[in-house]
Design a protein around this motif. Structure first.
Motif, PDB file in Angstrom:
ATOM      1  N   ASP A  58       0.845  -1.200   0.000  1.00 25.06           N
ATOM      2  CA  ASP A  58       0.000   0.000   0.000  1.00 25.06           C
ATOM      3  C   ASP A  58       0.877   1.245   0.000  1.00 25.06           C
ATOM      4  OD1 ASP A  58      -2.423  -1.432   0.122  1.00 25.06           O
ATOM      5  OD2 ASP A  58      -2.289  -1.581   2.310  1.00 25.06           O
ATOM      6  N   PHE A  59       0.584   2.159  -0.915  1.00 25.41           N
ATOM      7  CA  PHE A  59       1.319   3.411  -1.055  1.00 25.41           C
ATOM      8  C   PHE A  59       0.378   4.579  -0.839  1.00 25.41           C
ATOM      9  CE2 PHE A  59       3.534   0.269  -3.560  1.00 25.41           C
ATOM     10  CZ  PHE A  59       4.863   0.534  -3.326  1.00 25.41           C
ATOM     11  N   ASP A  60       0.962   5.751  -0.494  1.00 26.77           N
ATOM     12  CA  ASP A  60       0.139   6.945  -0.435  1.00 26.77           C
ATOM     13  C   ASP A  60      -0.049   7.449  -1.860  1.00 26.77           C
ATOM     14  OD1 ASP A  60       2.582   8.107  -1.143  1.00 26.77           O
ATOM     15  OD2 ASP A  60       2.630   9.493   0.510  1.00 26.77           O
ATOM     16  N   PRO A  61      -1.065   8.129  -2.207  1.00 22.22           N
ATOM     17  CA  PRO A  61      -2.215   8.432  -1.368  1.00 22.22           C
ATOM     18  C   PRO A  61      -3.237   7.302  -1.343  1.00 22.22           C
ATOM     19  CG  PRO A  61      -2.469   9.566  -3.463  1.00 22.22           C
ATOM     20  CD  PRO A  61      -1.136   8.845  -3.497  1.00 22.22           C
ATOM     21  N   ASP A  62      -3.482   6.609  -2.442  1.00 23.85           N
ATOM     22  CA  ASP A  62      -4.514   5.569  -2.471  1.00 23.85           C
ATOM     23  C   ASP A  62      -4.202   4.545  -3.553  1.00 23.85           C
ATOM     24  OD1 ASP A  62      -6.899   4.225  -1.859  1.00 23.85           O
ATOM     25  OD2 ASP A  62      -7.977   5.300  -3.427  1.00 23.85           O
ATOM     26  N   MET A  63      -2.998   3.995  -3.528  1.00 22.95           N
ATOM     27  CA  MET A  63      -2.603   3.047  -4.555  1.00 22.95           C
ATOM     28  C   MET A  63      -2.012   1.809  -3.890  1.00 22.95           C
ATOM     29  SD  MET A  63       0.214   3.412  -7.605  1.00 22.95           S
ATOM     30  CE  MET A  63       1.343   4.134  -6.461  1.00 22.95           C
ATOM     31  N   SER A  64      -2.266   0.661  -4.503  1.00 24.89           N
ATOM     32  CA  SER A  64      -1.693  -0.599  -4.026  1.00 24.89           C
ATOM     33  C   SER A  64      -1.106  -1.360  -5.200  1.00 24.89           C
ATOM     34  CB  SER A  64      -2.770  -1.469  -3.369  1.00 24.89           C
ATOM     35  OG  SER A  64      -3.266  -0.869  -2.199  1.00 24.89           O
ATOM     36  N   LEU A  65      -0.108  -2.157  -4.902  1.00 25.91           N
ATOM     37  CA  LEU A  65       0.411  -3.125  -5.861  1.00 25.91           C
ATOM     38  C   LEU A  65       0.123  -4.495  -5.298  1.00 25.91           C
ATOM     39  CD1 LEU A  65       4.015  -1.915  -6.842  1.00 25.91           C
ATOM     40  CD2 LEU A  65       1.864  -1.452  -8.018  1.00 25.91           C
ATOM     41  N   GLU A  66      -0.412  -5.378  -6.129  1.00 24.96           N
ATOM     42  CA  GLU A  66      -0.546  -6.774  -5.759  1.00 24.96           C
ATOM     43  C   GLU A  66       0.566  -7.517  -6.472  1.00 24.96           C
ATOM     44  OE1 GLU A  66      -3.841 -10.288  -5.518  1.00 24.96           O
ATOM     45  OE2 GLU A  66      -3.954  -8.927  -7.234  1.00 24.96           O
ATOM     46  N   LEU A  67       1.371  -8.255  -5.709  1.00 19.35           N
ATOM     47  CA  LEU A  67       2.477  -9.029  -6.253  1.00 19.35           C
ATOM     48  C   LEU A  67       2.164 -10.509  -6.111  1.00 19.35           C
ATOM     49  CD1 LEU A  67       5.442  -7.129  -4.530  1.00 19.35           C
ATOM     50  CD2 LEU A  67       4.366  -6.617  -6.730  1.00 19.35           C
ATOM     51  N   THR A  68       2.330 -11.229  -7.216  1.00 17.13           N
ATOM     52  CA  THR A  68       2.205 -12.677  -7.217  1.00 17.13           C
ATOM     53  C   THR A  68       3.311 -13.223  -8.110  1.00 17.13           C
ATOM     54  OG1 THR A  68       0.622 -12.630  -9.055  1.00 17.13           O
ATOM     55  CG2 THR A  68      -0.308 -12.691  -6.818  1.00 17.13           C
ATOM     56  N   SER A  69       3.405 -14.529  -8.192  1.00 14.00           N
ATOM     57  CA  SER A  69       4.409 -15.151  -9.045  1.00 14.00           C
ATOM     58  C   SER A  69       3.746 -16.209  -9.917  1.00 14.00           C
ATOM     59  CB  SER A  69       5.495 -15.806  -8.182  1.00 14.00           C
ATOM     60  OG  SER A  69       6.445 -16.468  -8.988  1.00 14.00           O
ATOM     61  N   SER A  70       4.210 -16.309 -11.145  1.00 13.75           N
ATOM     62  CA  SER A  70       3.779 -17.369 -12.051  1.00 13.75           C
ATOM     63  C   SER A  70       4.928 -18.338 -12.229  1.00 13.75           C
ATOM     64  CB  SER A  70       3.401 -16.794 -13.422  1.00 13.75           C
ATOM     65  OG  SER A  70       2.277 -15.967 -13.318  1.00 13.75           O
ATOM     66  N   SER A  71       4.584 -19.577 -12.498  1.00 13.65           N
ATOM     67  CA  SER A  71       5.602 -20.592 -12.707  1.00 13.65           C
ATOM     68  C   SER A  71       5.408 -21.164 -14.105  1.00 13.65           C
ATOM     69  CB  SER A  71       5.425 -21.677 -11.643  1.00 13.65           C
ATOM     70  OG  SER A  71       6.619 -22.305 -11.372  1.00 13.65           O
ATOM     71  N   THR A  72       6.457 -21.114 -14.918  1.00 13.84           N
ATOM     72  CA  THR A  72       6.367 -21.504 -16.321  1.00 13.84           C
ATOM     73  C   THR A  72       7.445 -22.525 -16.655  1.00 13.84           C
ATOM     74  OG1 THR A  72       5.556 -19.287 -16.856  1.00 13.84           O
ATOM     75  CG2 THR A  72       6.391 -20.608 -18.688  1.00 13.84           C
ATOM     76  N   GLU A  86       0.191  -6.054 -10.273  1.00 15.88           N
ATOM     77  CA  GLU A  86      -1.061  -5.408 -10.659  1.00 15.88           C
ATOM     78  C   GLU A  86      -1.217  -4.130  -9.844  1.00 15.88           C
ATOM     79  OE1 GLU A  86      -5.792  -6.252 -11.404  1.00 15.88           O
ATOM     80  OE2 GLU A  86      -4.557  -7.852 -10.552  1.00 15.88           O
ATOM     81  N   VAL A  87      -1.474  -3.027 -10.531  1.00 15.20           N
ATOM     82  CA  VAL A  87      -1.686  -1.735  -9.883  1.00 15.20           C
ATOM     83  C   VAL A  87      -3.178  -1.605  -9.605  1.00 15.20           C
ATOM     84  CG1 VAL A  87      -1.472   0.771 -10.122  1.00 15.20           C
ATOM     85  CG2 VAL A  87       0.266  -0.748 -11.143  1.00 15.20           C
ATOM     86  N   LEU A  88      -3.521  -1.308  -8.350  1.00 14.82           N
ATOM     87  CA  LEU A  88      -4.915  -1.219  -7.917  1.00 14.82           C
ATOM     88  C   LEU A  88      -5.121   0.009  -7.045  1.00 14.82           C
ATOM     89  CD1 LEU A  88      -5.106  -4.871  -6.559  1.00 14.82           C
ATOM     90  CD2 LEU A  88      -6.126  -4.107  -8.688  1.00 14.82           C
ATOM     91  N   SER A  89      -6.365   0.470  -6.969  1.00 16.87           N
ATOM     92  CA  SER A  89      -6.672   1.436  -5.910  1.00 16.87           C
ATOM     93  C   SER A  89      -6.774   0.618  -4.632  1.00 16.87           C
ATOM     94  CB  SER A  89      -7.970   2.182  -6.203  1.00 16.87           C
ATOM     95  OG  SER A  89      -9.058   1.297  -6.151  1.00 16.87           O
ATOM     96  N   ARG A  90      -6.485   1.214  -3.508  1.00 15.22           N
ATOM     97  CA  ARG A  90      -6.401   0.456  -2.256  1.00 15.22           C
ATOM     98  C   ARG A  90      -7.688  -0.302  -1.959  1.00 15.22           C
ATOM     99  NH1 ARG A  90      -4.328   4.073   1.825  1.00 15.22           N
ATOM    100  NH2 ARG A  90      -2.585   4.117   0.415  1.00 15.22           N
ATOM    101  N   GLY A  91      -8.824   0.246  -2.276  1.00 15.91           N
ATOM    102  CA  GLY A  91     -10.100  -0.416  -1.994  1.00 15.91           C
ATOM    103  C   GLY A  91     -10.414  -1.562  -2.933  1.00 15.91           C
ATOM    104  N   ALA A  92      -9.662  -1.728  -4.005  1.00 15.03           N
ATOM    105  CA  ALA A  92      -9.963  -2.746  -5.011  1.00 15.03           C
ATOM    106  C   ALA A  92      -9.312  -4.091  -4.731  1.00 15.03           C
ATOM    107  CB  ALA A  92      -9.535  -2.248  -6.384  1.00 15.03           C
TER     108      ALA A  92
END
Length: 176
Positions: A58-72, A86-92
């Motif tokens: 979670d970053f200011d002012p209202d942004m979040s990054l969701e981090l995951t990993s894929s295996s190929t 994935e860039v998201l608004s914090r509420g999403a």
């Protein structure tokens, strides 16, 4: 995000497993994060920083990054872990998990963003992401040797000697 990364062909037959990014263009990611403060790092309560399958920054002012990993599977039976952002608004942020906050020092203002990249045997893999802060500390999330898992290195911690491969085999590519 796809559970595996589409393999791209680059020069001389080298195959490339790129970072998967949603919600922004790669060069726009630096613009979105630079100068913003990291407020929280959350993972589902049943996970740990050394083996997390979902990470929310979670970053200011209202942004979040969701981090995951894929295996190929890119060659033979070997699976290679890539980073998904994935860039998201914090509420999403959607999840059925209960979240736990990992400890962060205050005043973590982002000054630089890097892709953690592994290259070898005709293959380039974007394995993780690293954030540099104004106070000289870093945060990294890099695919580990467990398919789908990320190994987090929190600000103030020493980077591990081994992610999916020995740490000395990785390079760090700035996102401008």
């Amino acid at each position: 995000m796809k559970s595996c990364t589409t393999i791209e062909q680059v020069s001389d037959g080298v195959r490339y497993l790129p970072l998967q990014l949603q919600g922004a263009e790669q060069d726009g990611l630096a613009v979105l994060l630079r100068g913003h403060r990291l407020l929280a790092c959350r993972i589902p309560k049943m996970q740990i920083a050394r083996s997390a399958w979902q990470v929310i920054l979670d970053f200011d002012p209202d942004m979040s990054l969701e981090l995951t990993s894929s295996s190929t599977v890119a060659q033979g039976w070997d699976e290679f872990g890539t980073i998904n952002v994935e860039v998201l608004s914090r509420g999403a942020v959607e999840s059925t998990s209960e979240w736990g906050n990992l400890d962060l020092p205050e005043d973590l203002d982002v000054v630089r963003i890097e892709i953690v990249r592994w290259q070898g045997d005709g293959l380039i893999v974007d394995s993780g992401i690293r954030l540099h802060f104004a106070d000289g500390q870093t945060f990294s999330a890099v695919a580990s040797d467990v398919p789908g898992a990320l190994l987090l290195t929190m600000p103030g911690e020493v980077a591990p000697a081994f992610w999916q491969f020995p740490a000395g085999e990785y390079s760090f590519v700035a996102i401008e």
